[in-house]
Design a protein around this motif. Structure first.
Motif, PDB file in Angstrom:
ATOM      1  N   SER A  64      23.148  74.785  -7.482  1.00  0.00           N
ATOM      2  CA  SER A  64      23.821  75.952  -8.073  1.00  0.00           C
ATOM      3  C   SER A  64      24.203  75.637  -9.504  1.00  0.00           C
ATOM      4  N   GLU A  65      23.688  76.426 -10.444  1.00  0.00           N
ATOM      5  CA  GLU A  65      23.952  76.169 -11.852  1.00  0.00           C
ATOM      6  C   GLU A  65      25.413  76.412 -12.212  1.00  0.00           C
ATOM      7  N   GLU A  66      26.032  77.380 -11.547  1.00  0.00           N
ATOM      8  CA  GLU A  66      27.438  77.685 -11.800  1.00  0.00           C
ATOM      9  C   GLU A  66      28.139  77.872 -10.466  1.00  0.00           C
ATOM     10  N   ILE A  67      29.357  77.386 -10.359  1.00  0.00           N
ATOM     11  CA  ILE A  67      30.142  77.538  -9.124  1.00  0.00           C
ATOM     12  C   ILE A  67      31.453  78.250  -9.457  1.00  0.00           C
ATOM     13  N   VAL A  68      31.749  79.301  -8.698  1.00  0.00           N
ATOM     14  CA  VAL A  68      32.977  80.069  -8.891  1.00  0.00           C
ATOM     15  C   VAL A  68      33.844  79.911  -7.651  1.00  0.00           C
ATOM     16  N   ASP A  69      35.065  79.461  -7.843  1.00  0.00           N
ATOM     17  CA  ASP A  69      36.036  79.315  -6.753  1.00  0.00           C
ATOM     18  C   ASP A  69      36.774  80.641  -6.584  1.00  0.00           C
ATOM     19  N   LEU A  70      36.636  81.259  -5.414  1.00  0.00           N
ATOM     20  CA  LEU A  70      37.283  82.543  -5.137  1.00  0.00           C
ATOM     21  C   LEU A  70      38.754  82.388  -4.762  1.00  0.00           C
ATOM     22  N   THR A 101      32.060  87.810   8.602  1.00  0.00           N
ATOM     23  CA  THR A 101      32.777  87.302   7.431  1.00  0.00           C
ATOM     24  C   THR A 101      32.201  85.936   7.057  1.00  0.00           C
ATOM     25  N   TYR A 102      32.140  85.697   5.761  1.00  0.00           N
ATOM     26  CA  TYR A 102      31.608  84.439   5.253  1.00  0.00           C
ATOM     27  C   TYR A 102      32.606  83.795   4.318  1.00  0.00           C
ATOM     28  N   GLN A 103      32.320  82.518   4.023  1.00  0.00           N
ATOM     29  CA  GLN A 103      33.158  81.792   3.076  1.00  0.00           C
ATOM     30  C   GLN A 103      32.487  81.682   1.706  1.00  0.00           C
ATOM     31  N   TRP A 104      31.168  81.821   1.687  1.00  0.00           N
ATOM     32  CA  TRP A 104      30.452  81.653   0.418  1.00  0.00           C
ATOM     33  C   TRP A 104      29.143  82.428   0.428  1.00  0.00           C
ATOM     34  N   PHE A 105      28.637  82.709  -0.768  1.00  0.00           N
ATOM     35  CA  PHE A 105      27.264  83.168  -0.916  1.00  0.00           C
ATOM     36  C   PHE A 105      26.730  82.724  -2.275  1.00  0.00           C
ATOM     37  N   THR A 131      16.866  77.027  -6.607  1.00  0.00           N
ATOM     38  CA  THR A 131      18.089  76.914  -7.390  1.00  0.00           C
ATOM     39  C   THR A 131      18.763  78.284  -7.453  1.00  0.00           C
ATOM     40  N   TYR A 132      20.083  78.260  -7.595  1.00  0.00           N
ATOM     41  CA  TYR A 132      20.865  79.489  -7.615  1.00  0.00           C
ATOM     42  C   TYR A 132      21.581  79.620  -8.946  1.00  0.00           C
ATOM     43  N   ASP A 133      21.706  80.854  -9.414  1.00  0.00           N
ATOM     44  CA  ASP A 133      22.417  81.089 -10.672  1.00  0.00           C
ATOM     45  C   ASP A 133      23.912  80.838 -10.503  1.00  0.00           C
ATOM     46  N   ILE A 134      24.470  81.377  -9.430  1.00  0.00           N
ATOM     47  CA  ILE A 134      25.916  81.253  -9.190  1.00  0.00           C
ATOM     48  C   ILE A 134      26.176  81.072  -7.698  1.00  0.00           C
ATOM     49  N   LEU A 135      27.089  80.182  -7.385  1.00  0.00           N
ATOM     50  CA  LEU A 135      27.603  80.032  -6.025  1.00  0.00           C
ATOM     51  C   LEU A 135      29.059  80.493  -6.027  1.00  0.00           C
TER      52      LEU A 135
END
Length: 522
Positions: A48-54, A21-25, A2-6
């Protein structure tokens, strides 16, 4: 896992060897654990517990500023800024206004005084300052720290040795109140001694917050030594962990036992081998164009420097030496060559700070020893233009040789970027702009090379590239979000790029209100 933030939907520039270059981490416990070029799959999303849209914004690694006088920068926020002063009359008016808000006896500390900007092209004398302030001590410091001006009240506070080098004297052989070189260093040391740690904490806290707004997540703090004060280094050593970004201490001392007792791996920064062009104390091979018979000064003999560098090198310490003029650069190179001739089995990554008047032979010698060069691209925009300070001090021909970043990179030197704050402001975006848009265009570097000065090269300069400096798996999630892409924007507009957010180990420590900022979507 599991991930804290995506963090997704971004243009993530890794600054790794391949410039991927990447689109996400995805981040876990402050570390990048997974990344990808395409949309994250369902498993990544679900875990992912939290997802942030860049929101499609550009992401770079958190910036390094590898040469900052952090305590001095902080204290200057509490002093009188003289950077925009254009005449002595304006200076005196500013001091008079400041005195109205101070009790008698309170020190008035002016900073950023740039003698090349004032009409009279000189510092005020002691007697002139006495007329403005007979009871409040006045200490004025030049923009690059190497010249001080005092009134009589301040002069009586410091117990200045009569025969120290750098005292300007009048026709009666009395101090005029102007001090350069060793005398200015003595003045600075004595005046800084009077400042308590509450003021240091207040000023440094402001400086760190402003650095965070500029996207900085790691600072190399050059503290202590004769030109500053030991209390500055001790303050950073004791308090660096209390700030939200990483602060690495470069202790400006010759006391190797102290370095060992503090378990430090590095020392120096501004161990001054010479001074500056502005104060005409940088050690150059022929006379200053505007000061005949003056070639500046070397502050140590070659024998003294060789001995110190060898001792520190054999203890596997990283050393950073200040060298601006070509004579000082040559002296630094000789000292490193001497030390390495006895022991060459350790990756010290010794540094030369500034390296401004270097020629190709200097660059080759530095590259042969794998030295790291800490450069300040903003210096060229401040002083390297036509009819600027470099031309006045050095003449047109020599001024054409300063800060040739292109040649340095072509010779294989690793350049790390810095501000030398508070000579110039902590602002890596502006540093990148100045490196790409050099005042001498043929000395410019590419956008990628400039960005790496303030990211992965900064990490390399202090042996941190294994876990910081680029956005790769198993490295810390230190990064900045920009409102424009430095690779696609017009190069002359790089300076206008704004920081949207700064993250340290996956935690947002700064965000500006903007419709384009990153948004938590889950």
């Amino acid at each position: 896992m599991t991930y804290d933030i995506l963090f997704r939907n971004g243009h993530i520039i890794t600054c790794n060897n391949n410039n991927d270059t990447y689109q996400w981490f995805a981040v876990k416990d402050g570390v990048i654990k997974k990344s990808g070029e395409n949309e994250p799959n369902d498993m990544i999303l679900e875990n992912s517990e939290e997802i942030v849209d860049l929101n499609g914004n550009t992401v770079l690694p958190g910036f390094y500023d590898t040469h900052v006088h952090l305590v001095q920068t902080g204290l200057n926020y509490l002093g009188l800024d003289l950077y925009h002063v254009t005449s002595l009359e304006e200076l005196f008016q500013k001091i008079s206004t400041q005195i109205k808000h101070k009790t008698p006896g309170t020190i008035i500390r002016g900073y950023h005084f740039d003698v090349t900007k004032v009409l009279e092209k000189r510092f005020p004398t002691r007697k002139e300052l006495d007329k403005v302030s007979p009871s409040n001590p006045i200490w004025i410091n030049s923009i690059e720290f190497h010249t001080s001006a005092l009134n009589t009240s301040a002069l009586t506070m410091i117990d200045l040795p009569y025969h120290i080098d750098g005292i300007a004297r009048d026709e009666r052989n009395l101090p005029m109140g102007l001090f350069t070189g060793k005398a200015s260093a003595f003045v600075r040391n004595r005046m800084l001694k009077r400042i308590d740690d509450r003021a240091r904490m207040k000023g440094v806290s402001i400086a760190v917050q402003n650095a965070i707004k500029m996207g900085v997540t790691t600072i190399h703090a050059m503290e202590g030594g004769f030109t500053f004060h030991e209390k500055d280094a001790q303050f950073i050593f004791k308090n660096s962990s209390s700030f939200p970004i990483d602060i690495l201490l470069y202790y400006q001392t010759f006391d190797l036992e102290k370095i060992n007792s503090m378990h430090l791996k590095r020392l120096g920064g501004d161990i001054f081998l010479d001074g500056s062009f502005g104060s005409r104390t940088a050690a150059i091979s022929s006379e200053y164009s505007d000061d005949p018979n003056n070639k500046g000064s070397l502050y140590f003999s070659q024998k003294e420097l060789n001995y110190f560098v060898k001792e520190a090198h054999q203890k596997d310490l990283q050393i950073a030496l200040h060298a601006i003029g070509d004579r000082a650069i040559d002296q630094a190179l000789k000292a490193y060559e001497y030390a390495i001739s006895f022991k060459d089995d350790y990756d010290n990554r010794h540094r030369i700070e500034h390296f401004e008047l270097s020629d190709e032979s200097h660059m080759k010698r530095a590259a042969n020893m794998s030295l790291v060069i800490s450069v300040q691209p903003a210096f060229e925009h401040r002083w390297g233009f036509k009819d600027g300070m470099y031309e006045h001090r050095l003449g047109i021909e020599r001024a054409r040789r300063t800060n040739n970043f292109r040649k340095m990179v072509d010779h294989g030197l690793k350049l790390c970027g810095s501000s030398d704050s508070d000579i110039t402001s902590i602002n890596p975006i502006y540093g990148i702009h100045c490196a790409v848009n050099h005042s001498k265009p043929e000395y410019s570097v590419t956008v990628s090379e400039a960005i790496k000065m303030f990211t992965i090269n900064g990490a390399y300069s202090c042996h941190e590239e294994a876990f910081k400096g680029s956005l790769e798996e198993n490295k810390l999630a230190d990064f900045v979000i920009l409102d424009q892409n430095p690779y696609t924007i017009e190069p002359t507009n790089i300076k206008d790029i704004q920081i949207i957010s700064t993250y340290k180990e996956g935690i947002q420590i700064y965000s500006v209100s903007s419709k384009n900022r990153a948004e938590v979507v889950r």
